[in-house]
Design a protein around this motif. Structure first.
Motif, short mmCIF file in Angstrom:
data_model
loop_
_atom_site.label_atom_id
_atom_site.label_comp_id
_atom_site.label_asym_id
_atom_site.label_seq_id
_atom_site.Cartn_x
_atom_site.Cartn_y
_atom_site.Cartn_z
N PHE A 162 51.32 50.43 34.94
CA PHE A 162 50.94 50.20 33.55
C PHE A 162 49.91 49.09 33.40
CE2 PHE A 162 53.05 53.18 31.11
CZ PHE A 162 54.37 53.35 31.51
N SER A 186 47.56 48.39 35.30
CA SER A 186 46.23 48.83 35.72
C SER A 186 45.54 49.59 34.60
CB SER A 186 46.32 49.71 36.96
OG SER A 186 46.89 50.96 36.61
N GLY A 187 46.21 49.76 33.46
CA GLY A 187 45.70 50.56 32.36
C GLY A 187 44.32 50.17 31.87
N CYS A 188 43.99 48.89 31.78
CA CYS A 188 42.71 48.48 31.25
C CYS A 188 41.73 48.05 32.35
CB CYS A 188 42.88 47.31 30.28
SG CYS A 188 43.78 47.80 28.81
N ALA A 189 42.12 48.14 33.56
CA ALA A 189 41.25 47.69 34.66
C ALA A 189 40.19 48.74 34.95
CB ALA A 189 42.08 47.43 35.91
N THR A 190 39.11 48.35 35.56
CA THR A 190 38.05 49.31 35.92
C THR A 190 37.74 49.17 37.40
OG1 THR A 190 36.29 47.73 35.50
CG2 THR A 190 37.04 49.02 33.64
N ARG A 191 37.47 50.32 38.01
CA ARG A 191 37.10 50.24 39.42
C ARG A 191 35.89 51.14 39.65
NH1 ARG A 191 42.71 50.85 41.41
NH2 ARG A 191 43.32 48.76 40.85
N ARG A 192 35.06 51.25 38.62
CA ARG A 192 34.00 52.25 38.71
C ARG A 192 32.65 51.55 38.84
NH1 ARG A 192 33.06 57.68 36.78
NH2 ARG A 192 31.00 57.80 35.87
N LYS A 193 31.92 51.86 39.86
CA LYS A 193 30.60 51.25 40.03
C LYS A 193 29.57 52.26 39.56
CE LYS A 193 27.79 48.89 43.41
NZ LYS A 193 27.82 48.12 44.64
N VAL A 194 28.70 51.84 38.66
CA VAL A 194 27.69 52.75 38.12
C VAL A 194 26.32 52.19 38.45
CG1 VAL A 194 26.77 53.77 36.03
CG2 VAL A 194 29.22 53.42 36.25
N GLN A 229 32.02 48.15 37.56
CA GLN A 229 32.52 46.95 38.24
C GLN A 229 31.66 46.70 39.46
OE1 GLN A 229 36.34 47.12 40.30
NE2 GLN A 229 36.87 45.16 39.43
N LEU A 253 56.48 50.59 38.14
CA LEU A 253 56.04 50.96 36.80
C LEU A 253 55.17 49.87 36.20
CD1 LEU A 253 59.21 52.64 35.23
CD2 LEU A 253 56.99 53.71 35.66
N VAL A 254 55.56 48.61 36.39
CA VAL A 254 54.79 47.49 35.86
C VAL A 254 53.37 47.51 36.45
CG1 VAL A 254 54.54 44.97 35.92
CG2 VAL A 254 56.73 45.98 35.33
N LEU A 288 56.18 47.50 28.42
CA LEU A 288 55.22 48.14 29.34
C LEU A 288 54.25 49.04 28.55
CD1 LEU A 288 57.60 49.10 32.27
CD2 LEU A 288 55.77 47.42 32.35
#
Lengths: 54, 185
Positions: free
Chosen positions: A13, A15-23, B115, A9-10, B11
């Motif tokens: 949660f 990963s909530g603000c992380a980004t993995r999107r390449k544009v 990213q 769960l940690v 959390l």
């Protein structure tokens, strides 16, 4: 088992603000003005009214 | 029981930033450089297209949209304001009855999380399809400008909006410059 679920769960949660999107934006401005021959094909009614296209 | 509730609360707090819409209250600011056209001209401007004030999304690590990034004006009104300010700064007079007419259609005006090479940040794009009515001729051209900010550290949605306005500023300035050059021919 409990600590495994909590760890999972940690991780989810956090990963909530992380980004993995390449544009990639490869678009470019057109190099010249082009005369529009048939404006009726490309414009909406409001646009035609504004440009005073018959 | 209280311990578990406390852990769950912590959390939820950690991820709350991802689910809160970012509403930026800043408006478009014109560039401070002013140039004068040699013959002061009037121009009428219209913008058509996207009527939404959502310019981007906060996404989680899976790419899912979790919250909106919003600005005070709709994209259509924002581009209208930007073009009117930049044409005015260039010495034009905005007149709805002017025979010289400029139409901009919003194709893609947005800011997107990105990213690349270990950095995270924002890309902003301003893509407008422009039509210029000069005498009885209608001319068409596509204008695209973009801007980006990225860092190895966290980049906030506020900085994303700054990047967004920079892209619009660059595009508006390019349009005004090219229209002025066209009118001199």
């Amino acid at each position: 088992m409990k600590s495994f679920i909590v760890t999972l769960l940690v991780l989810i949660f956090l990963s909530g603000c992380a980004t993995r999107r390449k544009v990639l934006f490869n678009k470019q401005t057109g190099d010249r003005w082009i005369t529009v021959d048939n404006a009726n094909e490309f414009l909406t009614e409001k646009e035609k009214e504004f440009l005073k296209v018959k | 029981m209280l311990k578990h509730f406390f852990k769950l609360s912590c959390l939820l707090l950690f991820c709350s930033c991802a689910f809160t819409p970012h509403i930026d209250k800043r408006t478009y600011q014109t560039s401070t450089v002013k140039n004068e056209v040699s013959n002061k001209q009037s121009i009428s401007i219209m913008v058509s297209g996207d009527d939404s004030n959502i310019v981007g999304y906060i996404r989680n690590g899976f790419g899912t949209e979790t919250a909106n990034i919003e600005v005070p004006q709709t994209k259509k009104n924002l581009i209208q304001t930007a073009l009117e300010q930049e044409f005015t700064a260039m010495g034009f007079t905005i007149d709805s009855n002017s025979p010289l007419r400029f139409l901009a259609r919003v194709k893609q005006v947005e800011v997107e999380l990105a990213q690349e090479e270990g950095k995270a940040g924002y890309y902003a794009i301003c893509d407008l399809q422009a039509y210029l009515k000069q005498d009885s001729k209608i001319l068409e051209r596509n204008f695209v400008e973009n801007d980006k900010i990225d860092s190895f550290w966290a980049v906030t949605a506020t900085e994303g909006i700054t990047t967004f306005y920079k892209a619009i500023n660059k595009c508006s300035n390019l349009i005004v410059s090219e229209v002025s050059k066209r009118l001199k021919k």
